[in-house]
Enzyme design. Sequence first.
Site, PDB file in Angstrom:
ATOM      1  N   HIS A  74       0.849  -1.188   0.000  1.00  0.00           N
ATOM      2  CA  HIS A  74       0.000   0.000   0.000  1.00  0.00           C
ATOM      3  C   HIS A  74       0.884   1.237   0.000  1.00  0.00           C
ATOM      4  CE1 HIS A  74      -3.132   2.858   1.136  1.00  0.00           C
ATOM      5  NE2 HIS A  74      -3.953   1.952   0.639  1.00  0.00           N
ATOM      6  N   ASP A 126      -7.794  -5.803   0.175  1.00  0.00           N
ATOM      7  CA  ASP A 126      -8.271  -6.635  -0.923  1.00  0.00           C
ATOM      8  C   ASP A 126      -7.847  -8.086  -0.817  1.00  0.00           C
ATOM      9  OD1 ASP A 126      -9.610  -4.610  -2.260  1.00  0.00           O
ATOM     10  OD2 ASP A 126      -7.716  -3.808  -2.979  1.00  0.00           O
TER      11      ASP A 126
HETATM   12  N1  CMC Z   1       4.198  -7.632  -4.779  1.00  0.00           N
HETATM   13  C1  CMC Z   1       5.523  -7.580  -4.975  1.00  0.00           C
HETATM   14  N2  CMC Z   1       6.269  -6.460  -4.882  1.00  0.00           N
HETATM   15  C2  CMC Z   1       5.626  -5.330  -4.592  1.00  0.00           C
HETATM   16  C3  CMC Z   1       4.235  -5.280  -4.356  1.00  0.00           C
HETATM   17  C4  CMC Z   1       3.519  -6.494  -4.449  1.00  0.00           C
HETATM   18  N3  CMC Z   1       2.204  -6.505  -4.256  1.00  0.00           N
HETATM   19  N4  CMC Z   1       3.863  -4.017  -4.082  1.00  0.00           N
HETATM   20  C5  CMC Z   1       4.972  -3.275  -4.128  1.00  0.00           C
HETATM   21  N5  CMC Z   1       6.057  -4.067  -4.428  1.00  0.00           N
HETATM   22  C6  CMC Z   1       7.450  -3.637  -4.541  1.00  0.00           C
HETATM   23  C7  CMC Z   1       7.688  -2.900  -5.853  1.00  0.00           C
HETATM   24  O1  CMC Z   1       8.140  -3.780  -6.877  1.00  0.00           O
HETATM   25  C8  CMC Z   1       8.731  -1.897  -5.460  1.00  0.00           C
HETATM   26  O2  CMC Z   1       9.982  -2.551  -5.432  1.00  0.00           O
HETATM   27  P1  CMC Z   1      11.319  -1.715  -5.805  1.00  0.00           P
HETATM   28  O3  CMC Z   1      11.443  -0.650  -4.776  1.00  0.00           O
HETATM   29  O4  CMC Z   1      12.410  -2.755  -5.714  1.00  0.00           O
HETATM   30  O5  CMC Z   1      11.125  -1.189  -7.184  1.00  0.00           O
HETATM   31  C9  CMC Z   1       8.383  -1.534  -4.009  1.00  0.00           C
HETATM   32  O6  CMC Z   1       7.677  -2.687  -3.513  1.00  0.00           O
HETATM   33  C10 CMC Z   1       7.498  -0.304  -3.888  1.00  0.00           C
HETATM   34  O7  CMC Z   1       6.390  -0.488  -4.760  1.00  0.00           O
HETATM   35  P2  CMC Z   1       5.695   0.707  -5.550  1.00  0.00           P
HETATM   36  O8  CMC Z   1       4.895   0.148  -6.666  1.00  0.00           O
HETATM   37  O9  CMC Z   1       6.725   1.744  -5.874  1.00  0.00           O
HETATM   38  O10 CMC Z   1       4.756   1.285  -4.401  1.00  0.00           O
HETATM   39  P3  CMC Z   1       3.471   2.164  -4.621  1.00  0.00           P
HETATM   40  O11 CMC Z   1       3.259   2.875  -3.359  1.00  0.00           O
HETATM   41  O12 CMC Z   1       3.596   2.987  -5.869  1.00  0.00           O
HETATM   42  O13 CMC Z   1       2.318   1.085  -4.913  1.00  0.00           O
HETATM   43  C11 CMC Z   1       0.556  -0.433  -4.661  1.00  0.00           C
HETATM   44  C12 CMC Z   1       1.376   0.693  -4.002  1.00  0.00           C
HETATM   45  C13 CMC Z   1      -0.656  -0.736  -3.789  1.00  0.00           C
HETATM   46  C14 CMC Z   1       0.045   0.039  -6.039  1.00  0.00           C
HETATM   47  C15 CMC Z   1       1.461  -1.679  -4.812  1.00  0.00           C
HETATM   48  O14 CMC Z   1       1.877  -2.130  -3.544  1.00  0.00           O
HETATM   49  C16 CMC Z   1       0.769  -2.800  -5.598  1.00  0.00           C
HETATM   50  O15 CMC Z   1       0.827  -2.806  -6.833  1.00  0.00           O
HETATM   51  N6  CMC Z   1       0.101  -3.756  -4.879  1.00  0.00           N
HETATM   52  C17 CMC Z   1      -0.680  -4.788  -5.545  1.00  0.00           C
HETATM   53  C18 CMC Z   1      -2.025  -4.207  -5.960  1.00  0.00           C
HETATM   54  C19 CMC Z   1      -2.952  -4.026  -4.776  1.00  0.00           C
HETATM   55  O16 CMC Z   1      -3.099  -4.897  -3.931  1.00  0.00           O
HETATM   56  N7  CMC Z   1      -3.643  -2.859  -4.757  1.00  0.00           N
HETATM   57  C20 CMC Z   1      -4.651  -2.569  -3.718  1.00  0.00           C
HETATM   58  C21 CMC Z   1      -4.274  -1.416  -2.865  1.00  0.00           C
HETATM   59  S1  CMC Z   1      -5.343  -1.294  -1.429  1.00  0.00           S
HETATM   60  C22 CMC Z   1      -6.903  -0.898  -2.090  1.00  0.00           C
HETATM   61  C23 CMC Z   1      -6.989   0.546  -2.446  1.00  0.00           C
HETATM   62  O17 CMC Z   1      -6.913   1.382  -1.516  1.00  0.00           O
HETATM   63  O18 CMC Z   1      -7.164   0.832  -3.637  1.00  0.00           O
END
Ligand code: CMC
Length: 428
Positions: free
Chosen positions: A305, A363
Amino acid sequence: MNKKSTVTIGDNIYDLPLIDGTIGPSVIDVSKLYGDSNYFTYDPGFTSTASCKSSITYIDGDKGECFYRGYPMDVLAEESNFLEIVYLLWQEELPDKKQWSEFSEAIKNHTMVHEQFKNFFNGFRRASHPMAITVACVAALSAFYPDSTNVNDLNQRVISARRMIAKVPTLAAMAYKYSIGQPFIYPDNSLNYTENFLKMCFAVPAETFKVNKVFARALDKIFILHADHEQNASTSTVRLAASSGVNPFASISTGFTSLWGPLHGGANEAALNMLKTIGDVKNIKKYVDKAKDKNDPFRLMGFGHRVYKNYDPRAKVMQKTCHEVLDEVGRSDDKLLEVAKELEKIALNDKYFIEKKLYPNIDFYSGITLSAMGFPSSMFTVLFAIARTAGWLAHWKEMCLDPKNKIGRPRQLYTGEKPRKFKPLQNR
Ligand code: CMC
């Protein structure tokens, strides 16, 4: 102490005021920086930028806590009901008995949609995703209720908000019924908000419908957990759209579209599909390795998140609710739940997930729960949207009342061609 910050650009020093909230990080006000210095700030994805002031929801991402108008959301989920939360988000306070009675009756008075809406549905293919239909229907409300589209009129704001809270579940249930070829079920105002929604989704005219109280309570809690989450992508989209002064139905429909994406509200559908693909505890390691592999786009859906760097407090309530629903349907040994629990255990003990502070989010367990209640995965994001309509409306109202509100107009760092001469086609 009069706190201030400065930024030095070349030989020039610019003072930037600091603004404190009631809790949480203070902000550096850069609104005059461009005018003073000719420099923009750059923050793709808004990772360090507060886009507005808001008094609706506060999230402490490090502690894993979330509050609606100061009340802990997990307490509200256990002790309140969704419609009361709608009132709280909109009116800033919980209702007293008289206010509750007036509000809940008013919502009931608006549950039906215009009969012409049926024709609107007929234009869609039966196989359409219910979210595609619902997005279009919410925007179309402005065509059906043009008498409540003036954002500057307090009465129209109230009536349009009440119409949306009352009619979005009706439209969502109609989208579902349409997609499975069953007749629409009219609202039943003898039921509460969530019971009525379940009836509109699962009743058929040929049979008597009895509301399952465990499902109704579980879904009501799920609605509370999803009701607001401060400046997420869909809420920010609603604010940006509404900043132009467009009518509330059109503004709120943009929240639906933004929410639909798999990184936001679509993650519950993606998380359930992922658990089905993993299929068995013995395959978990393979998928955890894929999630950790930089060259593999696979992510553990329902994990991570932007704000929570601790266990998502919504996921805790969701996990409990999941158990309650699976017990009710006699599936406490559900295979997907087994995979989910084991996956959670493995990921929470894995260096990659620990270092990146990736925890299960709301989720992760919601898909299993909703599926056990009989909803197809294509309806999951629609259910999220019904709940989040409450938050979007509260943010829309807050924005309408903010005397400092301006049309949203982000700037950019231009990286394209410098001005050049046009050559007519015959010379190219
Ligand atoms: N599985 C594996 N690696 C992950 C995941 C994951 N679910 N989420 C983040 N990472 C890694 C990502 O690869 C990155 O690694 P690095 O720093 O080496 O490049 C690091 O963690 C930070 O990730 P980010 O994408 O830069 O973080 P963000 O804050 O932009 O993204 C997120 C947050 C929720 C989009 C992401 O964690 C994700 O894609 N999760 C899966 C989708 C999900 O479950 N979404 C629901 C969110 S809660 C409901 C809502 O409020 O909408």
